[in-house]
Scaffold this motif. Structure first.
Motif, PDB file in Angstrom:
ATOM      1  N   THR A 248      20.876  17.992  20.785  1.00 21.32           N
ATOM      2  CA  THR A 248      20.813  16.691  20.092  1.00 21.32           C
ATOM      3  C   THR A 248      20.326  15.588  21.137  1.00 21.32           C
ATOM      4  O   THR A 248      20.208  14.399  20.529  1.00 21.32           O
ATOM      5  N   SER A 249      20.302  15.918  22.431  1.00 23.28           N
ATOM      6  CA  SER A 249      19.638  14.916  23.118  1.00 23.28           C
ATOM      7  C   SER A 249      18.391  15.584  23.840  1.00 23.28           C
ATOM      8  O   SER A 249      17.386  15.436  23.472  1.00 23.28           O
ATOM      9  N   GLY A 250      18.653  16.215  24.971  1.00 28.63           N
ATOM     10  CA  GLY A 250      17.663  17.024  25.819  1.00 28.63           C
ATOM     11  C   GLY A 250      17.347  18.110  25.025  1.00 28.63           C
ATOM     12  O   GLY A 250      18.255  18.800  23.992  1.00 28.63           O
ATOM     13  N   PRO A 251      16.316  18.874  25.356  1.00 26.56           N
ATOM     14  CA  PRO A 251      15.857  19.974  24.374  1.00 26.56           C
ATOM     15  C   PRO A 251      16.745  21.231  25.035  1.00 26.56           C
ATOM     16  O   PRO A 251      17.073  21.514  26.113  1.00 26.56           O
ATOM     17  N   VAL A 252      17.021  22.201  24.074  1.00 25.63           N
ATOM     18  CA  VAL A 252      17.501  23.453  24.236  1.00 25.63           C
ATOM     19  C   VAL A 252      16.711  24.487  23.742  1.00 25.63           C
ATOM     20  O   VAL A 252      15.984  24.448  22.715  1.00 25.63           O
ATOM     21  N   ARG A 253      16.083  25.423  24.682  1.00 24.20           N
ATOM     22  CA  ARG A 253      15.154  26.536  24.216  1.00 24.20           C
ATOM     23  C   ARG A 253      16.108  27.707  24.578  1.00 24.20           C
ATOM     24  O   ARG A 253      16.200  28.235  25.774  1.00 24.20           O
ATOM     25  N   GLY A 273      20.477  20.401  15.677  1.00 25.39           N
ATOM     26  CA  GLY A 273      19.951  19.551  16.281  1.00 25.39           C
ATOM     27  C   GLY A 273      18.127  19.328  16.751  1.00 25.39           C
ATOM     28  O   GLY A 273      17.666  20.633  16.608  1.00 25.39           O
ATOM     29  N   GLY A 274      17.468  18.444  16.473  1.00 23.75           N
ATOM     30  CA  GLY A 274      15.897  18.349  16.504  1.00 23.75           C
ATOM     31  C   GLY A 274      15.337  19.113  17.809  1.00 23.75           C
ATOM     32  O   GLY A 274      14.122  19.383  17.757  1.00 23.75           O
ATOM     33  N   ASN A 275      16.266  18.858  18.721  1.00 24.44           N
ATOM     34  CA  ASN A 275      15.661  19.489  19.872  1.00 24.44           C
ATOM     35  C   ASN A 275      16.059  20.790  20.065  1.00 24.44           C
ATOM     36  O   ASN A 275      16.175  21.208  21.488  1.00 24.44           O
ATOM     37  N   SER A 276      16.520  21.474  19.342  1.00 25.08           N
ATOM     38  CA  SER A 276      17.198  22.801  19.505  1.00 25.08           C
ATOM     39  C   SER A 276      16.068  23.871  18.997  1.00 25.08           C
ATOM     40  O   SER A 276      15.781  23.877  17.683  1.00 25.08           O
ATOM     41  N   VAL A 277      15.589  24.855  19.851  1.00 27.23           N
ATOM     42  CA  VAL A 277      14.604  25.787  19.268  1.00 27.23           C
ATOM     43  C   VAL A 277      15.298  27.268  19.758  1.00 27.23           C
ATOM     44  O   VAL A 277      15.483  27.633  20.781  1.00 27.23           O
ATOM     45  N   VAL A 278      15.666  27.997  18.814  1.00 29.21           N
ATOM     46  CA  VAL A 278      16.163  29.286  19.167  1.00 29.21           C
ATOM     47  C   VAL A 278      14.882  30.454  18.846  1.00 29.21           C
ATOM     48  O   VAL A 278      14.800  30.146  17.362  1.00 29.21           O
ATOM     49  N   ARG A 279      14.602  31.456  19.526  1.00 25.77           N
ATOM     50  CA  ARG A 279      13.668  32.628  19.115  1.00 25.77           C
ATOM     51  C   ARG A 279      14.523  33.678  19.237  1.00 25.77           C
ATOM     52  O   ARG A 279      15.094  34.018  20.073  1.00 25.77           O
ATOM     53  N   ILE A 280      14.552  34.647  18.217  1.00 25.06           N
ATOM     54  CA  ILE A 280      15.279  35.883  18.103  1.00 25.06           C
ATOM     55  C   ILE A 280      14.359  37.061  17.843  1.00 25.06           C
ATOM     56  O   ILE A 280      13.506  36.887  16.802  1.00 25.06           O
ATOM     57  N   GLY A 281      14.550  37.905  18.525  1.00 25.28           N
ATOM     58  CA  GLY A 281      13.783  39.326  18.133  1.00 25.28           C
ATOM     59  C   GLY A 281      14.511  40.520  18.524  1.00 25.28           C
ATOM     60  O   GLY A 281      15.430  40.451  19.319  1.00 25.28           O
ATOM     61  N   SER A 282      14.256  41.565  17.812  1.00 27.44           N
ATOM     62  CA  SER A 282      14.944  43.155  18.060  1.00 27.44           C
ATOM     63  C   SER A 282      16.472  42.955  18.187  1.00 27.44           C
ATOM     64  O   SER A 282      17.070  43.417  18.814  1.00 27.44           O
ATOM     65  N   SER A 283      17.205  41.901  17.273  1.00 30.43           N
ATOM     66  CA  SER A 283      18.457  41.656  17.388  1.00 30.43           C
ATOM     67  C   SER A 283      19.097  42.154  16.182  1.00 30.43           C
ATOM     68  O   SER A 283      18.714  42.157  15.030  1.00 30.43           O
ATOM     69  N   VAL A 284      20.471  42.112  16.204  1.00 22.16           N
ATOM     70  CA  VAL A 284      21.094  42.607  15.222  1.00 22.16           C
ATOM     71  C   VAL A 284      22.283  41.422  14.789  1.00 22.16           C
ATOM     72  O   VAL A 284      22.910  41.117  15.944  1.00 22.16           O
ATOM     73  N   VAL A 285      22.437  40.977  13.763  1.00 21.83           N
ATOM     74  CA  VAL A 285      23.369  39.920  13.275  1.00 21.83           C
ATOM     75  C   VAL A 285      24.182  40.320  12.029  1.00 21.83           C
ATOM     76  O   VAL A 285      23.383  40.421  10.969  1.00 21.83           O
ATOM     77  N   THR A 286      25.264  40.934  12.062  1.00 20.11           N
ATOM     78  CA  THR A 286      25.918  41.259  10.970  1.00 20.11           C
ATOM     79  C   THR A 286      27.437  41.333  11.048  1.00 20.11           C
ATOM     80  O   THR A 286      27.814  40.996  11.976  1.00 20.11           O
ATOM     81  N   GLY A 287      27.961  41.361  10.041  1.00 13.29           N
ATOM     82  CA  GLY A 287      29.425  41.346   9.783  1.00 13.29           C
ATOM     83  C   GLY A 287      30.270  39.766  10.119  1.00 13.29           C
ATOM     84  O   GLY A 287      31.356  39.860  10.301  1.00 13.29           O
TER      85      GLY A 287
END
Length: 324
Positions: A248-253, A273-287
């Motif tokens: 929300t203020s500085g960037p999060v990568r 927030g506009g300064n948040s970028v999450v990159r996700i690969g080879s991961s499991v999101v479940t349940g």
């Protein structure tokens, strides 16, 4: 005259020897030891160990190491110089009722914590935070258990990073962080610098379980930049969300690779927030009881296209394809 001269020389020699002895008595060792049957009046040598980490650190030179001779509870400690506390092959624990387990607060220091069990105690005398990082160049937490810090917000965190300036390197390896938080506040790890502070966080082969939020990174209080990289890591059983990036203020990568976010009562992965970028690969999101992948307030969540996102109340989608 000769006798007087000889007596004066002998007196001077004795004075010098006493000064040397005094200096050696107060010299700090590069390696010290603690034991459950030690005593802090000891020199913290292997044959005469200290009782607590706080007692040993005062007798350990900067850049030195404290080892545990046998299992024991060695108390809480504030670290203001470069040091390694290593108890990998025995249980070195700190019961932290109503206080912080370990505070790190020294300009430019490098700290290694290995093989520790940092316990927040019972809810009636809840520990504040397991590790509180205020200032330093780097921190390595390896083969460590941090659990049951249930003080109310803004405390109740397993590892809290709240430096006000600079960008420390923090590595969490082969560790278990569980049962931290109270109500809607608290987390397994909370990366929340203030002022101009930033952080570089690397998490490897670590389990976050039954915290309020598992992994939380926020620049709400700083103009600095936070980098978070998590690999081979599991976040489960959170009473709120599994993983949250809040730019929300500085960037999060944030980079998530071979990460599991499962069975949390809120969302699996949130980018806010506009300064948040999450990159996700080879991961499991479940349940997850909320949404698997979700963005809010113009956050970004990019997928490498090889994730397994299913069996959440709502699976959600990434906002873009991450560049390979």
């Amino acid at each position: 005259m000769n006798r007087e001269k000889s007596a004066l020389q002998i007196a001077l020699m004795i004075s010098v020897l006493l000064l040397l002895a005094s200096g050696s008595a107060f010299a700090q060792a590069t390696r010290t030891w603690v034991s459950g049957v030690g005593d802090d009046v000891n020199p913290c040598s292997r044959t005469a160990p200290c009782k607590t980490w706080a007692g040993a650190i005062s007798k350990t030179a900067a850049g030195g190491m404290i080892n545990c001779l046998d299992p024991g509870g060695f108390g809480t400690v504030t670290i203001t110089k470069s040091i390694t506390i290593s108890c990998k092959h025995v249980e070195g624990s700190a019961l932290s009722s109503s206080t912080n387990g370990i505070i790190i607060n020294g300009a430019g220091i490098d700290v290694v914590l290995r093989g520790l069990d940092i316990d927040g105690g019972s809810p009636t005398s809840a520990g504040l935070n397991g590790i509180r990082f205020l200032q330093g160049a780097s921190l390595i937490v390896e083969d460590t258990v941090i659990r049951d810090f249930s003080a109310v917000a803004p405390n109740g965190v397993g590892i809290v990073v709240s430096n006000t300036s600079l960008v420390p390197d923090i590595h969490i390896i082969n560790s278990n962080i569980s049962g931290n938080g109270n109500g809607a506040g608290g987390a397994g790890i909370q990366v929340a610098p203030t002022g101009t502070g930033g952080a570089k966080i690397t998490i490897t082969n670590t389990n976050f379980s039954n915290n309020v939020i598992g992994l939380y990174a926020s620049t709400a209080g700083t103009s600095g930049l936070i980098y978070v990289t998590a690999t081979d890591t599991t976040v489960t059983g959170s009473s709120s969300h599994g993983i949250v990036s809040e730019g929300t203020s500085g960037p999060v990568r944030m980079m998530l690779n071979h990460v599991t976010s499962a069975n949390n009562l809120g969302d699996g992965v949130r980018s806010v927030g506009g300064n948040s970028v999450v990159r996700i690969g080879s991961s499991v999101v479940t349940g997850n009881s909320g949404t698997g992948l979700i963005v809010a307030s113009s956050g970004q969540l990019q997928s490498y296209g090889n994730n397994q996102v299913n069996s959440n109340t709502s699976d959600g989608t990434a906002t873009a394809v991450a560049f390979k």
